[in-house]
Scaffold this active site. Structure first.
Site, mmCIF file in Angstrom:
data_model
loop_
_atom_site.group_PDB
_atom_site.id
_atom_site.type_symbol
_atom_site.label_atom_id
_atom_site.label_comp_id
_atom_site.label_asym_id
_atom_site.label_seq_id
_atom_site.Cartn_x
_atom_site.Cartn_y
_atom_site.Cartn_z
ATOM 1 N N HIS A 94 0.881 -1.239 -0.087
ATOM 2 C CA HIS A 94 -0.091 -0.037 0.039
ATOM 3 C C HIS A 94 0.795 1.346 -0.045
ATOM 4 O O HIS A 94 1.575 1.327 -0.827
ATOM 5 C CB HIS A 94 -0.951 0.091 1.188
ATOM 6 C CG HIS A 94 -2.247 1.064 1.278
ATOM 7 N ND1 HIS A 94 -2.373 1.707 0.155
ATOM 8 C CD2 HIS A 94 -2.843 1.221 2.322
ATOM 9 C CE1 HIS A 94 -3.438 2.515 0.560
ATOM 10 N NE2 HIS A 94 -3.605 2.049 1.665
ATOM 11 N N HIS A 129 -2.140 -2.437 -9.560
ATOM 12 C CA HIS A 129 -3.263 -1.792 -8.645
ATOM 13 C C HIS A 129 -4.285 -2.911 -8.491
ATOM 14 O O HIS A 129 -4.826 -3.514 -9.631
ATOM 15 C CB HIS A 129 -3.664 -0.470 -9.194
ATOM 16 C CG HIS A 129 -4.433 0.384 -8.256
ATOM 17 N ND1 HIS A 129 -5.728 0.086 -7.919
ATOM 18 C CD2 HIS A 129 -3.899 1.531 -7.382
ATOM 19 C CE1 HIS A 129 -5.898 1.112 -7.043
ATOM 20 N NE2 HIS A 129 -5.066 1.719 -6.721
ATOM 21 N N ASP A 131 2.788 5.446 -6.891
ATOM 22 C CA ASP A 131 3.948 5.529 -6.244
ATOM 23 C C ASP A 131 5.070 5.509 -6.984
ATOM 24 O O ASP A 131 6.097 5.947 -6.662
ATOM 25 C CB ASP A 131 3.890 4.346 -5.279
ATOM 26 C CG ASP A 131 2.684 4.469 -4.149
ATOM 27 O OD1 ASP A 131 2.010 3.244 -3.931
ATOM 28 O OD2 ASP A 131 2.682 5.558 -3.650
#
Ligand code: SDX
Length: 386
Positions: A229, A268, A319
Site C-alpha cells: 500500500h 493496482h 507511487d
C-alpha cells in the site's frame, strides 16, 4: 451462513458501501474528488482548497479558504509535548512509527478529560476541527522527523507561505523554487483520496465502532505503512537505488522476477490498465527532472517502466513517479510514506466524518474451516509436559 464458494478474498471487487467523496473509475481510468477530475484540481488548486472540498463537498469560497488557511496556520507549529514524544523514540525509528506515535499523542492530549467511552466519537464539528488540526500539524511532524535524523533542529513554520511551500520550508530551511512547490502541491492533491483503499477502509472500520478520530487515523497509518500500500513509494526508491542505472534494468528484472518479487510501484487492485493519477504525477516528475537537470532519473524510470510493462503488462501506480520526485526534491527515502500520510489524512478524515454519520458497525462474516467440534474430556495432556 456463507458457503466457501462465496468468499471474496481481500474483498476484491466487493462493494461494501456508498461514498460521496471520490469515484475511482477503472473503465474510464479516471478519479473524481466530489465530482471534480483530480487532474484539474492538481493543475489549478492549492492543497488547502482540495482539503476543504473533501471535507465539505464543495471547493471553498474566497472567505472559506481564508478561514481554513487561518485555522491551519494557527496549528502548524510542532507542539512541545509531541516533540518530546518523538524525542523519546530511538533516532533510527522508522518515520512511519514516529508519525503514528505523534498522532496518537495528539489524540490523547486533545481528548483528555473525556471520561466516558460513549462520548469519544465526538460531534461532526469536533471531528472537523480535529481534522484541520491534524492536517496542520503533520508537516511539522514529518519535517522534524527528517531533520532529527540528520541532527538538525526543527524549523518554525512561516505564516506567509501556503501549505506546500511551508512544508518544504520546515523540511529544508529555505524557500523552495515555485516549480518545486507546484510539483509538491500536485503530489499532495494526487495522494489525498482514493475511495475504499486499505488504509481508508481501516479508518472506516474503527469509526464504525463509534471510536475516536485519532484512533482511526492511527490505525490507517498502520495500514498505509505496508509495502503493498503506501509503503510502496519508499520501496520504489529502494528499487531504483538497487538497480542504479538504466543499463542494469534487464538483468535486475530477470533476477527479481525469477525470485517472484513484487515490483514496487506497479500494479493496482482497481486500475488494471494504469493508474489515472500517473500521467499528472509523471508530468510533475518530468518538470523536476528538468529543474534539477537529472536526465539519469528519467532514463532509469523510463527503462524500468518500459521493460516491466513489456514483460508483464502491469502498469505503474502513483507511487512509481512519486518516489523519484520526492528524492529529487531532497526528502529522505524513509520520509516518503509519511508524506503520503500528510496528504491522505484529508481523505481519511473525510471518510471518518462520512462513516460516523452513517453509524453502521462494519463486521463481515467468515466461513469456518478449522477442526470439527470436539470436547475437553478427550484432552489428556502428556504428564511430562505439565
Ligand atoms: C497504493 O487501493 C488503492 O487505491 C491504493 C492506492 C491509494 O491511493 O490508496 O492506490 C495506493 O497502495 C498503490 C499500490 C502500491 N503497491 C505497490 O506498488 C506494490 C506492488 N503491487 C502489487 O503488490 C499489487 O499490484 C497490488 C497489491 C497493488 C495489487 O495486487 P492485486 O490486485 O491483489 O493483484 P494480484 O496481487 O492478485 O496480482 C495479480 C497477478 C499476480 O500474478 P499471479 O500470482 O496471478 O501469477 O499480477 C502479479 C501478481 O503476482 N502482480 C505483480 C505485481 N502486481 C501484480 N507481479 C510483480 N510485481 C507487481 N507489482
Amino acid at each position: 451462513m456463507t458457503a466457501p464458494t462465496d468468499i471474496k478474498k481481500g474483498l476484491a471487487g466487493v462493494v461494501v458501501d456508498t461514498t460521496a467523496i471520490s469515484k475511482v473509475n477503472p473503465e474510464t481510468n479516471s478519479l473524481l474528488y466530489r465530482g471534480y477530475p483530480v487532474q484539474e484540481l492538481a493543475a489549478t488548486q492549492p492543497f488547502e482548497a482540495v482539503a476543504h472540498l473533501l471535507w465539505h463537498g464543495e471547493l471553498p469560497t474566497a472567505d472559506e479558504l481564508a478561514d481554513l488557511r487561518r485555522e491551519e496556520r494557527a496549528h502548524r507549529a510542532l507542539a512541545p509535548r509531541v516533540r518530546a514524544a518523538i524525542d523519546l523514540l530511538p533516532l533510527d525509528t522508522h518515520p512511519m512509527d514516529e508519525v503514528r506515535t505523534a498522532v496518537s499523542v495528539i489524540g490523547a492530549i486533545e481528548t483528555a478529560g473525556i471520561d466516558s467511552v460513549l462520548e469519544v466519537g465526538g460531534s461532526p464539528a469536533d471531528n472537523l476541527a480535529r481534522s484541520i488540526r491534524l492536517f496542520a500539524a503533520l508537516p511539522a511532524i514529518v519535517a522534524y522527523g527528517q531533520r532529527r535524523r540528520r541532527g538538525l533542529e526543527p524549523i518554525e513554520p512561516r505564516d506567509d507561505l501556503d501549505y506546500a511551500a511551508n512544508f518544504l520550508w520546515m523540511t529544508f530551511g529555505e524557500e523552495a523554487d515555485p516549480v518545486v512547490v507546484d510539483a509538491f502541491n500536485r503530489s499532495m492533491i494526487l495522494y489525498a483520496e482514493h475511495s475504499f483503499n486499505a488504509s481508508t477502509f481501516t479508518a472506516r472500520v474503527v469509526t464504525s465502532t463509534l471510536s475516536d478520530l485519532h484512533s482511526a487515523v492511527v490505525a490507517a497509518i498502520g495500514a498505509l505503512k505496508g509495502p503493498l500500500h503506501g509503503g510502496a513509494n519508499e520501496a520504489v526508491q529502494h528499487t531504483l537505488d538497487e538497480i542504479g542505472d538504466a543499463s542494469r534494468v534487464g538483468a535486475w528484472l530477470d533476477d527479481a522476477l525469477a525470485q517472484k518479487r513484487k515490483i514496487m510501484g506497479f500494479g493496482h487492485r482497481v486500475y488494471k490498465r494504469g493508474d489515472s493519477r500517473v500521467p499528472t504525477m509523471q508530468a510533475a516528475l518530468d518538470t523536476l527532472v528538468a529543474h534539477y537537470d537529472r536526465p539519469d532519473v528519467a532514463e532509469l524510470t523510463h527503462a524500468l517502466e518500459a521493460e516491466f510493462v513489456a514483460r508483464k503488462g502491469i502498469y505503474p501506480n502513483l507511487d512509481f513517479p512519486s518516489g523519484p520526485a520526492y528524492a529529487l526534491i531532497g526528502f529522505d527515502t524513509l520520509t516518503f510514506t509519511p508524506l503520503f500520510v500528510a496528504s491522505r489524512v484529508t481523505g481519511w478524515t473525510a471518510h471518518i466524518l462520512e462513516q460516523a454519520a452513517s453509524n453502521a458497525l462494519i463486521r463481515p462474516l467468515s466461513a469456518y474451516d478449522g477442526p470439527a467440534e470436539r470436547h475437553v474430556e478427550g484432552y489428556v495432556p502428556d504428564a511430562a509436559a505439565l
